[in-house]
Design an enzyme around this catalytic site. Structure first.
Site, short mmCIF file in Angstrom:
data_model
loop_
_atom_site.label_atom_id
_atom_site.label_comp_id
_atom_site.label_asym_id
_atom_site.label_seq_id
_atom_site.Cartn_x
_atom_site.Cartn_y
_atom_site.Cartn_z
N SER A 1 0.83 -1.19 0.00
CA SER A 1 0.00 0.00 0.00
C SER A 1 0.86 1.25 0.00
O SER A 1 0.89 2.00 -0.95
CB SER A 1 -0.94 -0.01 1.22
N GLU B 1 -2.90 -1.64 10.09
CA GLU B 1 -3.92 -2.13 9.17
C GLU B 1 -5.32 -2.00 9.74
O GLU B 1 -6.28 -1.81 9.00
CB GLU B 1 -3.63 -3.58 8.77
#
Length: 205
Positions: free
Chosen positions: A7, A95
């Site tokens: 990401s 996360e």
């Protein structure tokens, strides 16, 4: 232990002693997650990327301009074994917030917002595809995440990203930095979804 960070390639976890660019197969990375506390607000949520398995994404790709691409480039960070648990806790914390836009103290996000997969990471060496890191850990989003929005038309998505701003900054800067990071991984690295959104963002200007 290796963690594949897909990401935010420019933001590695702590205690990294090796970074290996590469890609995994049978996954997609898409701006398919609403962001109301990162790159947007509750009134005007932005969009951030999530990694999702290609088989699951096939249920939501009706408006995806690149439905058959299932390779995702990123960086596999190798962590000193001494700090394995510390880094795992750090990534779980990170996360939880990024995948669900919920406070990091919210329990059971691991069951609800994402799954942890073990994957081989591939690279191109002397013109040949090879496994460059075996059994890397990667965090994968799930469609039952309340912030998951699925596939959206690129024009709509580009406009949403261009206009959205949140506590972490402008959504368009997130896109720009992510695209820049992916392009810089290797001569072969690419992400058609990111590149097309960048092009459309520039036309909005």
């Amino acid at each position: 232990m290796s963690y594949l960070m897909l990401s935010l390639d420019w933001k590695p976890p702590p205690h990294v002693y090796k970074a290996t660019p590469g890609y995994l197969k049978h996954y997609v990375r898409r701006f398919a997650q609403s962001s109301s506390d990162h790159r947007g607000t509750p009134e005007h949520p932005g969009r951030v990327v999530t990694l999702i398995h290609a088989e699951e994404w096939a249920n939501f790709d009706s408006q995806d301009a690149f439905p058959h691409e299932d390779i995702v480039w990123g960086v596999a960070y190798t962590i000193d074994k001494e700090f394995k648990e510390e880094v795992r806790e750090y990534l779980d914390h990170r996360e939880k917030a990024s995948l669900r836009n919920l406070p990091s103290t919210r329990p059971n996000v691991k069951q609800d917002g994402y799954t942890v997969h073990t994957v081989d990471v591939y690279g191109v060496i002397d013109g040949q595809e090879k496994v460059v890191v075996e059994q890397a850990t990667v965090y994968v989003g799930k469609a039952d995440n309340p912030s998951f929005v699925g596939s959206e038309p690129l024009d709509f998505l580009a406009k949403k990203i261009f206009e959205s701003v949140g506590p972490s900054g402008a959504n368009k800067d997130y896109l720009k930095e992510l695209s820049r990071a992916v392009k810089g991984l290797a001569p072969e690295s690419y992400d058609s979804h990111l590149q097309e959104l960048e092009v459309r963002n520039r036309t909005i200007c």
